[in-house]
Motif scaffolding. Structure first.
Motif, PDB file in Angstrom:
ATOM      1  N   ALA A  67      26.718  48.963  54.353  1.00  0.00           N
ATOM      2  CA  ALA A  67      27.743  48.485  53.431  1.00  0.00           C
ATOM      3  C   ALA A  67      29.114  48.665  54.053  1.00  0.00           C
ATOM      4  O   ALA A  67      29.999  47.840  53.896  1.00  0.00           O
ATOM      5  CB  ALA A  67      27.656  49.243  52.122  1.00  0.00           C
ATOM      6  N   LEU A  68      29.284  49.747  54.780  1.00  0.00           N
ATOM      7  CA  LEU A  68      30.591  50.047  55.327  1.00  0.00           C
ATOM      8  C   LEU A  68      30.897  49.251  56.569  1.00  0.00           C
ATOM      9  O   LEU A  68      31.997  48.785  56.757  1.00  0.00           O
ATOM     10  CB  LEU A  68      30.678  51.536  55.656  1.00  0.00           C
ATOM     11  N   VAL A  69      29.918  49.063  57.410  1.00  0.00           N
ATOM     12  CA  VAL A  69      30.228  48.395  58.659  1.00  0.00           C
ATOM     13  C   VAL A  69      30.174  46.882  58.525  1.00  0.00           C
ATOM     14  O   VAL A  69      30.339  46.171  59.477  1.00  0.00           O
ATOM     15  CB  VAL A  69      29.341  48.864  59.832  1.00  0.00           C
ATOM     16  N   LEU A  73      34.285  58.533  59.928  1.00  0.00           N
ATOM     17  CA  LEU A  73      34.668  57.952  58.636  1.00  0.00           C
ATOM     18  C   LEU A  73      34.025  58.719  57.481  1.00  0.00           C
ATOM     19  O   LEU A  73      34.669  59.020  56.470  1.00  0.00           O
ATOM     20  CB  LEU A  73      34.243  56.478  58.603  1.00  0.00           C
ATOM     21  N   GLU A  74      32.752  59.052  57.654  1.00  0.00           N
ATOM     22  CA  GLU A  74      32.024  59.770  56.606  1.00  0.00           C
ATOM     23  C   GLU A  74      32.557  61.188  56.407  1.00  0.00           C
ATOM     24  O   GLU A  74      32.700  61.656  55.283  1.00  0.00           O
ATOM     25  CB  GLU A  74      30.521  59.814  56.938  1.00  0.00           C
ATOM     26  N   LEU A  75      32.843  61.858  57.521  1.00  0.00           N
ATOM     27  CA  LEU A  75      33.353  63.222  57.405  1.00  0.00           C
ATOM     28  C   LEU A  75      34.730  63.232  56.760  1.00  0.00           C
ATOM     29  O   LEU A  75      35.074  64.134  55.994  1.00  0.00           O
ATOM     30  CB  LEU A  75      33.402  63.895  58.788  1.00  0.00           C
ATOM     31  N   ALA A  94      33.537  61.590  44.409  1.00  0.00           N
ATOM     32  CA  ALA A  94      34.782  61.794  45.170  1.00  0.00           C
ATOM     33  C   ALA A  94      34.608  61.335  46.611  1.00  0.00           C
ATOM     34  O   ALA A  94      35.545  60.817  47.224  1.00  0.00           O
ATOM     35  CB  ALA A  94      35.201  63.264  45.112  1.00  0.00           C
ATOM     36  N   HIS A  95      33.417  61.502  47.161  1.00  0.00           N
ATOM     37  CA  HIS A  95      33.131  60.998  48.506  1.00  0.00           C
ATOM     38  C   HIS A  95      33.268  59.467  48.523  1.00  0.00           C
ATOM     39  O   HIS A  95      33.918  58.912  49.409  1.00  0.00           O
ATOM     40  CB  HIS A  95      31.728  61.420  48.950  1.00  0.00           C
ATOM     41  N   GLU A  96      32.686  58.795  47.536  1.00  0.00           N
ATOM     42  CA  GLU A  96      32.763  57.327  47.503  1.00  0.00           C
ATOM     43  C   GLU A  96      34.200  56.864  47.306  1.00  0.00           C
ATOM     44  O   GLU A  96      34.634  55.886  47.929  1.00  0.00           O
ATOM     45  CB  GLU A  96      31.854  56.752  46.407  1.00  0.00           C
ATOM     46  N   TYR A  97      34.958  57.548  46.464  1.00  0.00           N
ATOM     47  CA  TYR A  97      36.366  57.194  46.309  1.00  0.00           C
ATOM     48  C   TYR A  97      37.168  57.498  47.569  1.00  0.00           C
ATOM     49  O   TYR A  97      38.182  56.867  47.839  1.00  0.00           O
ATOM     50  CB  TYR A  97      36.975  57.848  45.059  1.00  0.00           C
ATOM     51  N   GLY A  98      36.675  58.442  48.348  1.00  0.00           N
ATOM     52  CA  GLY A  98      37.280  58.678  49.658  1.00  0.00           C
ATOM     53  C   GLY A  98      37.196  57.420  50.513  1.00  0.00           C
ATOM     54  O   GLY A  98      38.147  57.061  51.220  1.00  0.00           O
ATOM     55  N   HIS A  99      36.079  56.708  50.401  1.00  0.00           N
ATOM     56  CA  HIS A  99      35.940  55.445  51.134  1.00  0.00           C
ATOM     57  C   HIS A  99      36.907  54.390  50.595  1.00  0.00           C
ATOM     58  O   HIS A  99      37.433  53.576  51.348  1.00  0.00           O
ATOM     59  CB  HIS A  99      34.503  54.925  51.038  1.00  0.00           C
ATOM     60  N   HIS A 100      37.132  54.417  49.296  1.00  0.00           N
ATOM     61  CA  HIS A 100      38.099  53.474  48.716  1.00  0.00           C
ATOM     62  C   HIS A 100      39.503  53.748  49.274  1.00  0.00           C
ATOM     63  O   HIS A 100      40.235  52.828  49.637  1.00  0.00           O
ATOM     64  CB  HIS A 100      38.070  53.586  47.191  1.00  0.00           C
ATOM     65  N   ALA A 132      21.769  52.347  54.206  1.00  0.00           N
ATOM     66  CA  ALA A 132      22.392  51.282  53.429  1.00  0.00           C
ATOM     67  C   ALA A 132      23.876  51.539  53.240  1.00  0.00           C
ATOM     68  O   ALA A 132      24.680  50.619  53.244  1.00  0.00           O
ATOM     69  CB  ALA A 132      21.693  51.141  52.093  1.00  0.00           C
ATOM     70  N   VAL A 133      24.250  52.801  53.073  1.00  0.00           N
ATOM     71  CA  VAL A 133      25.662  53.089  52.898  1.00  0.00           C
ATOM     72  C   VAL A 133      26.398  52.714  54.173  1.00  0.00           C
ATOM     73  O   VAL A 133      27.458  52.101  54.140  1.00  0.00           O
ATOM     74  CB  VAL A 133      25.883  54.572  52.541  1.00  0.00           C
ATOM     75  N   LEU A 134      25.797  52.999  55.296  1.00  0.00           N
ATOM     76  CA  LEU A 134      26.416  52.623  56.569  1.00  0.00           C
ATOM     77  C   LEU A 134      26.550  51.114  56.661  1.00  0.00           C
ATOM     78  O   LEU A 134      27.602  50.593  56.984  1.00  0.00           O
ATOM     79  CB  LEU A 134      25.568  53.135  57.736  1.00  0.00           C
ATOM     80  N   THR A 164      24.920  59.125  61.568  1.00  0.00           N
ATOM     81  CA  THR A 164      25.920  58.184  61.059  1.00  0.00           C
ATOM     82  C   THR A 164      26.845  58.835  60.040  1.00  0.00           C
ATOM     83  O   THR A 164      27.895  58.319  59.711  1.00  0.00           O
ATOM     84  CB  THR A 164      25.245  56.974  60.371  1.00  0.00           C
ATOM     85  N   HIS A 165      26.431  59.978  59.498  1.00  0.00           N
ATOM     86  CA  HIS A 165      27.226  60.660  58.467  1.00  0.00           C
ATOM     87  C   HIS A 165      27.691  62.046  58.889  1.00  0.00           C
ATOM     88  O   HIS A 165      28.517  62.639  58.227  1.00  0.00           O
ATOM     89  CB  HIS A 165      26.415  60.785  57.169  1.00  0.00           C
ATOM     90  N   GLY A 166      27.130  62.555  59.990  1.00  0.00           N
ATOM     91  CA  GLY A 166      27.492  63.891  60.438  1.00  0.00           C
ATOM     92  C   GLY A 166      26.404  64.898  60.129  1.00  0.00           C
ATOM     93  O   GLY A 166      25.597  64.704  59.216  1.00  0.00           O
TER      94      GLY A 166
HETATM   95 ZN   LIG Z   1      29.974  57.706  52.706  1.00  0.00          ZN
END
Ligand SMILES: [Zn+2]
Length: 304
Positions: A49-51, A210-212, A175-181, A45-47, A274-276
């Motif tokens: 949401a991102l793509v 992107l995830e890494l 902090a990971h989610e804010y990394g996406h922001h 789902a996170v993927l 998808t996340h590494g």
């Molecule tokens: Zn992520």
């Protein structure tokens, strides 16, 4: 990890929508539909949401901002003397620290202004700019409305199902989610999405990068977290220990794609990452932490 008891929690950076979804609160377990599916769901789902597509609804709910929560009770709770004993107040303070970091770091490192983004606390289900979501998907960032979403009961799942028990797993996740922001603000996310459309075969590989990078940004925040302060200039953390950092690294490892595939009894297939992998997630968080420099988080240039 120790929080400064004098630090003030700024709850305006949080949108508390718990309770509006009916019956929730902190006591209800996440309806993951049978454990493993839940964890895999987080990743997928996170993927999604991102793509772009969202959770199957997409455009119809875009721009629907009607679901603003009522922060009054959170505000009261988090201005009390024992505020930092409360999970939600602590998480609001983590959000404050992460955003305080980027407010300074983004102009310094990337020459761009940081735009704050709220974290939505929800229980069970929530309507977002990326469509409707339920707790089973885990925390995520929605680029369509620039908000981070989390059902705080996720942390129990992280502890119970993945054994990631340390408190520092929590600010790491945020902090990971804010990394996406930050990726959204810098245009990295949009650029990656265009690349994915041009080259669907490498969609997963691009998602991993992107995830890494988000993990690496989380590491850069962790390195600088003790330097962050509230609006009155009070330090937010009085200490972050090696053990805390190890907890973040352990969490990153436990949510590696290979670890998750193994846990769900499937063969490990790097093409589906998808996340590494655990090793990659550990590596990039550590790179962010050891350098303390988001510029070092160039996962797209590193041929990971
Ligand atoms: Zn992520």
């Amino acid at each position: 990890m120790e929080l400064n008891e004098n630090a003030r929690v700024d709850t305006s950076q949080v949108d508390d929508r718990r309770g509006s979804g009916g019956g929730g609160g902190m006591g209800i377990p996440i309806p993951t539909g049978g454990g493993r599916g839940g964890i895999v769901g987080i990743i997928i789902a996170v993927l999604v949401a991102l793509v772009g597509g969202g959770f199957g609804l997409n455009a119809a709910t875009n721009g629907d901002d009607s679901a603003q929560g009522d922060n009054t009770s959170l505000e009261q709770k988090c201005s009390a003397d024992d505020a930092l004993k409360q999970l939600d107040c602590r998480n609001a303070l983590y959000v404050n620290s992460i955003q305080a970091y980027w407010r300074t770091a983004m102009p310094e490192v990337f020459g761009e202004q940081y735009k704050p983004s709220k974290t939505v606390f929800f229980s069970q289900n929530v309507s977002t700019g990326c469509g409707a979501a339920d707790s089973g998907v885990g925390p995520f960032y929605c680029p369509a409305d620039d908000l981070v979403y989390i059902d705080l009961t996720f942390y129990r799942l992280l502890a119970d199902q993945l054994g990631a028990e340390g408190e520092f797993a929590q600010p790491y996740v945020l902090a990971h989610e804010y990394g996406h922001h930050v990726q959204d603000l810098l245009g990295t996310e949009a650029q990656m999405r265009r690349q994915q459309q041009r080259d669907p075969q490498s969609a997963n590989a691009l998602s991993v990068k992107l995830e890494l990078q988000a993990d690496c940004y989380a590491g850069a925040w962790a390195k600088n977290a003790t330097g962050t302060a509230d609006e009155q200039g009070q330090k937010i953390f009085t200490s972050i220990t090696d053990e805390d950092i190890q907890q973040a690294i352990d969490t990153a490892e436990k949510i590696g794609d290979d670890a998750i595939q193994q846990r769900s009894g499937r063969p490990v297939n790097p093409d589906e990452f998808t996340h590494g992998s655990s090793e990659q997630r550990k590596q990039w968080f550590t790179k962010g932490f050891s350098t303390g420099d988001p510029k070092a988080c160039d996962t797209f240039g590193a041929g990971t």
